[in-house]
Motif scaffolding. Structure first.
Motif, PDB file in Angstrom:
ATOM      1  N   CYS A   1      40.296  20.920  31.025  1.00 46.98           N
ATOM      2  CA  CYS A   1      41.885  21.196  31.077  1.00 46.98           C
ATOM      3  C   CYS A   1      42.195  22.714  30.632  1.00 46.98           C
ATOM      4  O   CYS A   1      43.552  22.933  30.845  1.00 46.98           O
ATOM      5  N   SER A   2      41.627  23.531  29.975  1.00 49.52           N
ATOM      6  CA  SER A   2      41.960  24.893  29.638  1.00 49.52           C
ATOM      7  C   SER A   2      41.991  25.532  30.638  1.00 49.52           C
ATOM      8  O   SER A   2      42.130  26.972  30.507  1.00 49.52           O
ATOM      9  N   GLY A  53      48.847  21.749  30.137  1.00 51.26           N
ATOM     10  CA  GLY A  53      49.556  22.734  28.859  1.00 51.26           C
ATOM     11  C   GLY A  53      49.235  21.969  27.567  1.00 51.26           C
ATOM     12  O   GLY A  53      48.015  22.041  27.101  1.00 51.26           O
ATOM     13  N   SER A  54      50.207  21.803  26.704  1.00 54.63           N
ATOM     14  CA  SER A  54      50.163  21.430  25.390  1.00 54.63           C
ATOM     15  C   SER A  54      49.218  20.080  25.231  1.00 54.63           C
ATOM     16  O   SER A  54      48.760  19.606  24.170  1.00 54.63           O
ATOM     17  N   GLY A  55      49.215  19.444  26.522  1.00 50.16           N
ATOM     18  CA  GLY A  55      48.446  17.951  26.412  1.00 50.16           C
ATOM     19  C   GLY A  55      46.928  18.020  26.267  1.00 50.16           C
ATOM     20  O   GLY A  55      46.342  17.227  26.461  1.00 50.16           O
ATOM     21  N   CYS A  56      46.425  19.446  26.342  1.00 49.79           N
ATOM     22  CA  CYS A  56      45.121  19.687  26.194  1.00 49.79           C
ATOM     23  C   CYS A  56      44.755  19.741  25.103  1.00 49.79           C
ATOM     24  O   CYS A  56      44.331  20.788  24.484  1.00 49.79           O
ATOM     25  N   ALA A  57      44.212  18.737  24.350  1.00 52.78           N
ATOM     26  CA  ALA A  57      43.859  18.430  23.129  1.00 52.78           C
ATOM     27  C   ALA A  57      42.408  18.994  22.746  1.00 52.78           C
ATOM     28  O   ALA A  57      42.379  19.719  22.099  1.00 52.78           O
ATOM     29  N   CYS A  79      40.618  18.079  33.400  1.00 57.75           N
ATOM     30  CA  CYS A  79      41.928  18.188  33.890  1.00 57.75           C
ATOM     31  C   CYS A  79      42.189  16.853  34.875  1.00 57.75           C
ATOM     32  O   CYS A  79      41.674  16.816  35.833  1.00 57.75           O
TER      33      CYS A  79
END
Length: 425
Positions: A70-71, A78-82, A88
């Protein structure tokens, strides 16, 4: 841009990745879609699936597959990628009502083999590995998946161009038997006609062109200019309301045949015919700047009686709810159509697609039993919740794109093409 012309390559199966035992045939082509989507589990409840031998893509059986983190720059989580290593997800809502697809983005390899004996080439692409489909997919639309050919960075033509494997261009040739071929890297021939792509709703993000006039027979109609999307994924051409009215009325005026209604027919301009007497049909021609023109080879749809004999035909053109039309598959048949993204122009020339008949296939490689396990088993396809919405490579919708969605929502579902071979020039 390539420093020299790359040799021609042949993709033996559409998205035939290094997945042993599961050749994947993508059954729909959508020019407005960027992502490649193939189904990683059976679509439960789809009636068309009962008698088809489908190729389900299994990332765990591919030695070259990996989940896109997800990076990654093409993931819009976005910010949901902890966790940067988190896969992804994608979730796409289509223009057709309640039609969606969700799953994970996978990076894998397509195998390109030269038509002229050059060294085979492997190309890395990003694939939407579909886990849950709804809406029209349950009725059998694109039962194996979709090949997105849009302008976004995540589309197959973009990957091939960035890797230096092909020019940033592709073409397709569609035949009357609903089959065709796609040629990546092809920029057409010197004698073809062309017209530039233009912004739609202020953005140059899709294959839109300016139509100068619409002509029926030898008569070109005033006030019939419009913008149009060029999309092989839509079955039938549609025209803006005023243009549709002018074209159909002139078509009806020039037809020397009895107009007849067909029950439950979408088509409003239908005529009687028989095997012994097929009336002359006026031509439909779209004109562009610099005296360029595009004449539909066969703008009608024929109907047969219960014995299979010709009973009538209809003008296969629909009214659009928006001031934007769609030049769809039924107008593209009989042409080699070039989507030159390098020079941002549409090209076309008449072709019977004979070069599309000389294709070959090769067997798949051995099974890879030591490949990493697929983190989403197929038996969770209908029970697991839909993944977090994140559309890779697609800008958030604006008011302009909302109008575009309204337009495309009225279009026919994806035309299922038997596109079994893809070439790279």
């Amino acid at each position: 841009m390539l420093g020299r012309q790359a040799p021609p390559f042949l993709l033996h199966w559409i998205l035939g990745v290094t997945c042993s035992g599961c050749p994947v045939i993508v059954s729909g082509v959508l020019l407005c879609l960027a992502t490649v989507e193939i189904w990683c589990s059976v679509i439960n409840g789809a009636s068309i699936m009962q008698d088809r031998d489908l190729g389900i893509y299994k990332p765990a059986e591919s030695m070259t597959s990996r989940h896109l983190p997800c990076s990654h720059e093409l993931c819009l989580l976005g910010s949901g990628c902890a966790n940067p290593k988190q896969p992804c997800p994608y979730n796409i809502e289509y223009f057709s009502e309640n039609t969606t697809s969700s799953g994970l983005l996978i990076e894998d390899t397509v195998h390109l083999d030269s038509k002229e004996g050059h060294v085979p080439v492997n190309a890395s692409v990003i694939i939407g590995c579909g886990r849950k489909q709804s809406g029209d997919y349950l009725d059998g639309i694109a039962p194996d998946g979709l090949l997105g050919l849009g302008m976004a960075d995540i589309s197959v033509p973009s990957f091939l161009a960035r890797a230096g494997l092909a020019r940033n261009s592709f073409s397709m040739c569609l035949k009357e038997n609903d089959s065709g071929r796609i040629f990546f890297g092809d920029q057409g021939v010197s004698t073809q006609q062309s017209t530039p792509f233009v912004p739609l709703y202020g953005k140059l993000q899709t294959y839109a062109v300016n139509v100068g006039k619409s002509c029926v027979g030898h008569k070109c109609l005033e006030g019939t200019s419009f913008q149009a999307l060029v999309d092989s994924g839509t079955s039938f051409t549609s025209l803006p309301p005023d243009v549709y009215k002018a074209v159909t009325m002139e078509f009806d005026k020039q037809m020397n045949a009895s107009r007849v209604p067909y029950e439950d027919s979408t088509w409003k301009y239908c005529y009687s015919a028989n095997p012994l007497e097929m009336p002359d049909v006026p031509t439909i021609t779209l004109t562009f700047a610099a005296n360029k023109s595009f004449q539909a080879v066969n703008p009608i749809l024929r109907f047969n009686d219960q014995q299979g004999a010709l009973a009538g035909f209809c003008l296969a053109v629909l009214p659009s709810p928006e001031p934007v039309g769609i030049i769809a598959q039924n107008f593209l048949v009989g042409y080699h159509v070039v989507f030159d993204r390098e020079n941002m122009k549409l090209g076309w020339y008449r072709s019977e697609c004979h070069d599309a008949d000389n294709s070959t296939t090769v067997p798949l490689g051995p099974s890879q039993h030591n490949s990493p396990e697929d983190p989403l088993p197929s038996n969770e396809q209908q029970t697991s919740p839909t993944v977090t919405p994140a559309v890779a490579g697609t800008a958030p919708p604006s008011s302009g794109s909302t109008n575009l969605q309204t337009l495309l929502a009225s279009a026919y579902p994806l035309l299922l093409l038997t596109i079994s071979t893809v070439f790279i020039s």
